[in-house]
Design an enzyme around this catalytic site. Structure first.
Site, PDB file in Angstrom:
ATOM      1  CE1 TYR A 241       0.011   8.434   8.671  1.00 49.65           C
ATOM      2  CE2 TYR A 241       0.824   6.304   7.943  1.00 49.65           C
ATOM      3  CZ  TYR A 241       0.742   7.672   7.782  1.00 49.65           C
ATOM      4  OH  TYR A 241       1.399   8.290   6.759  1.00 49.65           O
TER       5      TYR A 241
ATOM      6  N   PRO B 114       0.839  -1.207   0.000  1.00 50.92           N
ATOM      7  CG  PRO B 114       0.007  -1.045   2.164  1.00 50.92           C
ATOM      8  CD  PRO B 114       0.736  -1.974   1.247  1.00 50.92           C
TER       9      PRO B 114
ATOM     10  N   GLY C 212       7.787  -1.612  -3.860  1.00 51.36           N
ATOM     11  CA  GLY C 212       7.070  -0.360  -3.777  1.00 51.36           C
ATOM     12  C   GLY C 212       7.514   0.672  -4.787  1.00 51.36           C
ATOM     13  NE  ARG C 213      10.141   5.379  -1.494  1.00 52.75           N
ATOM     14  CZ  ARG C 213      10.778   6.253  -0.738  1.00 52.75           C
ATOM     15  NH1 ARG C 213      11.953   6.735  -1.128  1.00 52.75           N
ATOM     16  NH2 ARG C 213      10.269   6.653   0.410  1.00 52.75           N
TER      17      ARG C 213
ATOM     18  CG  LEU D  91      15.887   1.235  -0.193  1.00 50.17           C
ATOM     19  CD1 LEU D  91      17.211   1.776   0.299  1.00 50.17           C
ATOM     20  CD2 LEU D  91      15.430   1.989  -1.443  1.00 50.17           C
TER      21      LEU D  91
ATOM     22  NE  ARG E 213       3.522  -2.089   5.301  1.00 50.38           N
ATOM     23  CZ  ARG E 213       3.973  -1.453   4.224  1.00 50.38           C
ATOM     24  NH1 ARG E 213       3.554  -0.242   3.936  1.00 50.38           N
ATOM     25  NH2 ARG E 213       4.825  -2.030   3.406  1.00 50.38           N
TER      26      ARG E 213
ATOM     27  CB  ALA F  27      -3.298   4.389   4.032  1.00 55.63           C
TER      28      ALA F  27
END
Length: 368
Positions: A192, A31, A333-334, A311, A240, A67
């Protein structure tokens, strides 16, 4: 080690079964917030359709939507998606349907932003700041009235308000199921609300929701129980966590392991392991695979399946993590933002043919 943790060596493109759900491979899209709802109504847009469905076509085994707020005040920014009303269910349904039609499993991360809510975005502005009410901002809440950096100071939640947030997670999970999602992930990481309750640096309560680890994890356990009560037994629930806040005297690996054991016993099928984001101004030793050891330790010591993230950018790197049993899946992810078809390229790098890679039939002629 618990029986639900695999002991045999598997590879990146081997399927994995959680409950009754078989996921075609172990390359998952984590996410990642898009902050892309201009109308501020929590409804995903055609942008979200393209973003998620393209990665399903690109070969990801599980696509976990960003999210997704359980209430308007649970958004991170005014431009976040949500599942706090039925109009949002309908807006998600076509996206979820086509993620699944492309061969991926569809997941959603449910979140309440807590003290890190009402922050800016590329749409509304105020990036890194608290958004004022006239631009769509709101009063934030937290376990204790401690601000995150320069953001506005949150209000301390009452016990009745905490119970109401549990109900919001339950209702959002019901809506996620009606939208067609097959996996629900509870966001208890990155500072969060749920991770604010876990961490002694952000939770100074003296009631049943504070104090020792049992008290600090109480809200998360209640949320898990509430979600599990409405989520089908045959479908998985993920959580998570940030395995450490990288700060002295704060949240750490040992507390994460103990929490993972409790969550496992309350019906959580996999821990999505990340780190950081809970407290500001800490030093994080960022390098390739820097969070993988936390996934490995939680998997081994808590006897629960885990994912690794952070990474992870190369096919052989990702495959090695899974082959060594450091995680049951990896999250890209990225690198996936740069290349929606990362899994197809990874398959080529690992010597798999188009059929083994899971190419969509229309794309086979362009296989690596």
């Amino acid at each position: 080690m618990a029986k639900n943790v695999e002991k045999t060596k598997v590879g990146l493109f081997d399927p994995i079964t959680l409950r009754n759900l078989e996921i075609r491979n172990r390359i998952w899209l984590p996410p990642m917030d898009m902050y892309a709802v201009p109308a501020q109504d929590g409804k995903p847009t055609p942008f979200h359709y393209q973003h998620y469905v393209s990665r399903a076509l690109g070969g990801f085994g599980l696509v976990i939507a960003e999210a997704t707020a359980v209430s308007p005040e649970g958004r991170i920014s005014p431009n976040d998606v949500g599942l706090w009303n039925d109009d949002q269910v309908e807006a998600w349904r076509w996206i979820v349907s086509d993620i699944r039609a492309a061969g991926a499993a569809a997941g959603v991360q449910l979140n309440h932003s807590g003290r890190k809510g009402s922050t800016g975005s590329h749409i509304v502005g105020y990036e890194g700041q608290t958004v004022p009410a006239e631009a769509g901002g709101w009063q934030t809440v937290a376990p204790s009235p401690i601000a995150f950096g320069d953001l506005a100071t949150p209000l301390e939640l009452s016990v009745d308000e905490i119970h109401g947030i549990v109900d919001q997670f339950r209702a959002a999970a019901e809506r996620a199921l009606r939208a067609g999602f097959q996996v629900v992930e509870i966001h208890a990481a990155h500072g969060y609300l749920l991770s604010e309750f876990l961490d002694p640096l952000t939770n100074e309560r003296t009631d049943e929701y504070g104090g020792d680890l049992t008290g600090r994890m109480r809200l998360l356990v209640e949320v898990v129980d509430a979600v599990r009560s409405v989520w089908p037994d045959e479908l998985p629930v993920l959580v998570r966590i940030s395995a450490t806040d990288w700060a002295a005297g704060g949240w750490d690996l040992d507390q994460s392991v103990e929490t993972a054991r409790v969550l496992r016993d309350h019906g959580v099928d996999l821990i999505d392991v990340s780190t950081g984001g809970i407290v500001p101004a800490v030093t994080i030793p960022v390098e390739p695979s820097y969070q993988v050891p936390f996934s490995s330790e939680i998997r081994k010591r808590a006897g629960v399946r885990t994912t690794a993230v952070g990474l992870i950018t190369k096919a052989k790197q990702a495959n090695k993590i899974v082959r060594k049993g450091e995680a049951d899946a990896v999250e890209i992810g990225r690198a996936a933002l740069r290349n929606p078809y990362w899994p197809l390229r990874a398959a080529y790098k690992l010597g798999l043919n188009a059929q083994e890679a899971g190419y969509p039939p229309s794309y086979v002629r362009g296989a690596y």
